[in-house]
Design a protein around this motif. Structure first.
Motif, PDB file in Angstrom:
ATOM      1  N   LYS A  52       0.045  36.784  10.562  1.00 27.81           N
ATOM      2  CA  LYS A  52       1.248  35.395   9.986  1.00 27.81           C
ATOM      3  C   LYS A  52       2.243  35.381   9.810  1.00 27.81           C
ATOM      4  CE  LYS A  52      -0.415  31.498   9.205  1.00 27.81           C
ATOM      5  NZ  LYS A  52       0.423  30.696   9.126  1.00 27.81           N
ATOM      6  N   TYR A  60      -7.412  22.660  16.942  1.00 29.18           N
ATOM      7  CA  TYR A  60      -5.840  23.581  17.011  1.00 29.18           C
ATOM      8  C   TYR A  60      -4.880  23.683  18.612  1.00 29.18           C
ATOM      9  CZ  TYR A  60      -3.948  28.040  17.747  1.00 29.18           C
ATOM     10  OH  TYR A  60      -2.617  28.961  18.307  1.00 29.18           O
ATOM     11  N   HIS A  69      -8.246  37.987   7.334  1.00 30.99           N
ATOM     12  CA  HIS A  69      -7.727  37.293   6.734  1.00 30.99           C
ATOM     13  C   HIS A  69      -7.659  37.487   5.524  1.00 30.99           C
ATOM     14  CE1 HIS A  69     -10.245  33.908   9.636  1.00 30.99           C
ATOM     15  NE2 HIS A  69      -9.523  34.641   9.826  1.00 30.99           N
ATOM     16  N   SER A 125      -4.685  28.559  12.396  1.00 30.64           N
ATOM     17  CA  SER A 125      -4.721  29.085  10.196  1.00 30.64           C
ATOM     18  C   SER A 125      -5.885  29.252  10.493  1.00 30.64           C
ATOM     19  CB  SER A 125      -4.730  27.123   9.374  1.00 30.64           C
ATOM     20  OG  SER A 125      -5.863  26.951  10.007  1.00 30.64           O
ATOM     21  N   THR A 126      -6.188  30.300   9.617  1.00 26.96           N
ATOM     22  CA  THR A 126      -7.466  30.936   9.741  1.00 26.96           C
ATOM     23  C   THR A 126      -9.157  29.841  10.265  1.00 26.96           C
ATOM     24  OG1 THR A 126      -7.491  30.167   7.518  1.00 26.96           O
ATOM     25  CG2 THR A 126      -6.821  32.342   8.264  1.00 26.96           C
ATOM     26  N   LYS A 127      -8.656  28.277  10.155  1.00 28.27           N
ATOM     27  CA  LYS A 127      -9.716  27.807  10.197  1.00 28.27           C
ATOM     28  C   LYS A 127     -10.329  28.110  11.595  1.00 28.27           C
ATOM     29  CE  LYS A 127     -10.992  26.160   5.757  1.00 28.27           C
ATOM     30  NZ  LYS A 127     -10.444  25.163   5.949  1.00 28.27           N
TER      31      LYS A 127
END
Length: 352
Positions: A168, A187, A133, A194-196
């Motif tokens: 990304k 998602y 990340h 996203s990184t989440k």
């Protein structure tokens, strides 16, 4: 990166024998191979007896591209090279992880890992995700799960299987993908990448490490580890979440587990804004968790030093008092203050 001769890989795996099969990834089978120089490797080849060959090859191509974009890291699987068969199917040659996966360790091992080992595993997995990340380019793994966390010969963890990973910098993002149980329910469209998403999956792995329960277990109600654990965490019923196959953690380790469960609860929150970044997770683990593990060690050491010095002081007092009296007076001295001093010494060396 080395280009391996296909026939050498055929020989290394005994023609991709079933007895050499050691795993199955999201897009291929993994075999243990022994090269000409006796080096042990893992060889991933696509499944070629289905209609998904083209899809699988695209994932292999993607895994190669992502791994080549990464610098070497102790917590990420190392790509050694590639090969190609007569049908232009690509194969990956990677370092062998001989101790299997975290999934095997938690769910198929007769001797489950200790609490300190579980904390160590959690930290190493977090550092692998942090590397992805915070790297350039940023990488989102999209398939973080216990089956993709492997152990080397020293039982250090490495994150593997980058077939679904996304750089990304890519202008086009594919449809949402992952493994049920670990897949972020937020998602749902490419724009939600996203990184989440990885943070959610990491939270599920944390719950799995602490409880020893599978991410999805249809024999339990609720089947989802998230649906089961989050209410218990909210009610502070920490002991009920801990793996029952090993003894309950000590006071200090229980505090460590409590912090890790709080992190896990934030990671799997349905509110993405509540989820911490992987950098924040690392800081919490290293500051609050690691220090709590080490604190009892320093306490024991400090207590030992204090007791030793006290005993030495008492011994010197004893000798000094005896030396100030003549032989005939020693017995009288012992019968009074000497007996009290002797009780102090004996009390100090008696274990609690």
């Amino acid at each position: 990166m080395e280009e391996y001769d296909y026939e050498e890989l055929v020989t290394a795996t005994e023609s991709f024998s079933q007895k050499r099969l050691i795993g199955k990834g999201s897009h291929g089978l993994v075999y243990k191979g022994v090269l000409k120089d006796k080096k042990l490797v893992a060889i991933k080849k696509p499944i070629t007896n289905t209609s998904e060959v083209v899809h699988d090859n695209s994932k292999l191509d993607n895994e190669i591209r992502v791994l080549l974009s990464l610098r070497e890291n102790p917590h990420v699987i190392n790509l050694l090279g590639t090969s190609q068969d007569s049908s232009n199917n690509k194969l990956l040659v990677m370092e062998l992880m001989p101790q299997g996966s975290l999934h095997d360790l938690l769910h198929g091992c007769t001797t489950p890992p200790t609490w300190p080992k579980r904390v160590e595993i959690a930290i190493q997995v977090a550092k692998a995700v942090q590397f992805l990340h915070e790297g350039k380019p940023l990488v989102i793994h999209r398939d973080i799960k216990s089956a993709n966390i492997l152990f080397d010969s020293n039982w250090n963890t490495k994150l593997a299987d980058f077939g679904l990973a996304v750089l990304k910098v890519d202008s086009q993002v594919s449809q949402p993908a992952g493994t049920i149980g670990y897949l972020d329910p937020c998602y749902i469209t490419p724009s939600k990448l996203s990184t989440k998403n990885d943070v959610f999956s990491f939270g599920v792995v944390l719950l799995e490490i602490i409880s020893g329960r599978k991410a999805i277990d249809m024999c339990r109600n609720p089947a989802s580890i998230v649906d089961w654990a989050i209410p218990l965490i909210g009610e502070q019923r920490i002991v009920e979440i801990c793996d029952t196959r090993i003894a309950l953690p000590t006071y200090y380790m229980e505090a460590t587990i409590r912090h890790m469960l709080c992190i896990a609860a934030r990671c799997v929150s349905s509110n993405e804004d509540v989820r911490p970044s992987i950098g924040e997770i690392i800081r919490v683990i290293e500051i609050r968790v690691v220090q709590r593990i080490r604190f009892p060690i320093w306490m024991s050491f400090l207590r030992s030093v204090i007791l030793l010095r006290r005993r030495q002081k008492l011994a010197r007092r004893w000798q000094a008092r005896c030396a100030t009296h003549q032989q005939g007076d020693v017995h009288a001295h012992i019968s009074s203050s000497g007996k009290l001093l002797l009780k102090e010494v004996l009390a100090d060396i008696t274990p609690n």
